[in-house]
Design a protein around this motif. Structure first.
Motif, PDB file in Angstrom:
ATOM      1  N   GLU A  89       0.812  -1.228   0.000  1.00 17.74           N
ATOM      2  CA  GLU A  89       0.000   0.000   0.000  1.00 17.74           C
ATOM      3  C   GLU A  89       0.843   1.275   0.000  1.00 17.74           C
ATOM      4  O   GLU A  89       0.623   2.168  -0.829  1.00 17.74           O
ATOM      5  CB  GLU A  89      -0.935  -0.021   1.208  1.00 17.74           C
TER       6      GLU A  89
ATOM      7  N   LYS B  81       1.139   4.042  -2.996  1.00 16.74           N
ATOM      8  CA  LYS B  81       0.708   5.427  -2.714  1.00 16.74           C
ATOM      9  C   LYS B  81       1.801   6.420  -3.099  1.00 16.74           C
ATOM     10  O   LYS B  81       1.522   7.467  -3.685  1.00 16.74           O
ATOM     11  CB  LYS B  81       0.373   5.598  -1.232  1.00 16.74           C
TER      12      LYS B  81
ATOM     13  N   TYR C 290      -5.646   6.807  -5.787  1.00 18.89           N
ATOM     14  CA  TYR C 290      -4.270   6.315  -5.975  1.00 18.89           C
ATOM     15  C   TYR C 290      -4.237   5.376  -7.176  1.00 18.89           C
ATOM     16  O   TYR C 290      -4.072   4.161  -7.031  1.00 18.89           O
ATOM     17  CB  TYR C 290      -3.787   5.558  -4.739  1.00 18.89           C
TER      18      TYR C 290
ATOM     19  N   LYS D 275     -10.596  11.256   0.650  1.00 16.56           N
ATOM     20  CA  LYS D 275      -9.374  10.494   0.914  1.00 16.56           C
ATOM     21  C   LYS D 275      -9.742   9.092   1.419  1.00 16.56           C
ATOM     22  O   LYS D 275      -9.093   8.102   1.058  1.00 16.56           O
ATOM     23  CB  LYS D 275      -8.468  11.201   1.921  1.00 16.56           C
ATOM     24  N   GLN D 276     -10.782   8.989   2.236  1.00 19.06           N
ATOM     25  CA  GLN D 276     -11.223   7.688   2.758  1.00 19.06           C
ATOM     26  C   GLN D 276     -11.648   6.766   1.608  1.00 19.06           C
ATOM     27  O   GLN D 276     -11.315   5.583   1.607  1.00 19.06           O
ATOM     28  CB  GLN D 276     -12.392   7.869   3.754  1.00 19.06           C
TER      29      GLN D 276
ATOM     30  N   ASP E 250      -8.527   5.573  -0.166  1.00 22.37           N
ATOM     31  CA  ASP E 250      -7.858   4.506   0.594  1.00 22.37           C
ATOM     32  C   ASP E 250      -8.581   3.172   0.399  1.00 22.37           C
ATOM     33  O   ASP E 250      -7.952   2.140   0.215  1.00 22.37           O
ATOM     34  CB  ASP E 250      -7.797   4.863   2.087  1.00 22.37           C
TER      35      ASP E 250
ATOM     36  N   LYS F 178      -7.063  -0.292  -1.332  1.00 24.97           N
ATOM     37  CA  LYS F 178      -7.056  -1.592  -0.647  1.00 24.97           C
ATOM     38  C   LYS F 178      -7.767  -2.648  -1.495  1.00 24.97           C
ATOM     39  O   LYS F 178      -7.275  -3.762  -1.678  1.00 24.97           O
ATOM     40  CB  LYS F 178      -7.723  -1.473   0.733  1.00 24.97           C
TER      41      LYS F 178
END
Length: 171
Positions: free
Chosen positions: A23, A27, A48, A62-63, A66, A70
């Protein structure tokens, strides 16, 4: 002779690594963009390096970025796992998963690079990673350029070469 192995040296089957170990590396290379944009390959991208179902003008938090990362890493790892027959160190795993994330599982799965890695020819496989730093050359109208033998012409992309070198350094 020291028989203890540090985590760096430990080799595990591809499917036993947690994709999230890659990760932070991904990133770092992808960067974060909360608004949809076209990447150098002219693909709509957000977060990303997320490309699935991205709409023009789309924005995310941003959440969400992320979570996309994942999910994308897990999906890429699952798709790639059936092609990787060798055991890998954590660094080799991160390098291979990042390569697949960047250029696609299909490109890695059918590559000479993965064939070499599976055969334990690490030094040769490292050179193979660097071959993924090129993109098709195009004229100003977006047409793919070909040489006098009608072969597609490629050019090295510095940003991709730097990413490939960083992957190789993990191996």
């Amino acid at each position: 002779m020291n028989h203890s192995t540090s985590n760096q040296e430990e080799k595990l089957p591809f499917s036993q690594w947690n994709p999230l170990v890659a990760e932070n590396f991904v990133k770092e290379w992808e960067g974060l963009r909360l608004k949809a944009y076209k990447c150098s390959a002219n693909t709509l991208t957000i977060g990303y390096g997320h490309t699935k179902n991205v709409k023009p003008g789309q924005t995310i938090t941003k959440q969400q970025a992320d979570k996309y990362l994942k999910d994308d890493l897990t999906e890429h790892a699952e798709a790639l796992s059936k092609y990787v027959t060798c055991k890998l160190t954590e660094g080799q795993y991160i390098a291979l998963l990042d390569l697949a994330f960047n250029v696609g599982v299909g490109a890695v799965a059918k590559s000479k690079t993965l064939e070499l890695l599976n055969a334990g020819k690490i030094e040769e496989a490292k050179k193979g990673f660097l071959s993924f730093a090129k993109q098709k050359m195009k004229d100003k109208n977006g047409n793919i350029l070909r040489d006098e033998h009608r072969r597609i012409m490629y050019e090295v992309v510095n940003g991709l070469m730097n990413r490939r070198k960083a992957e190789v350094a993990l191996m």
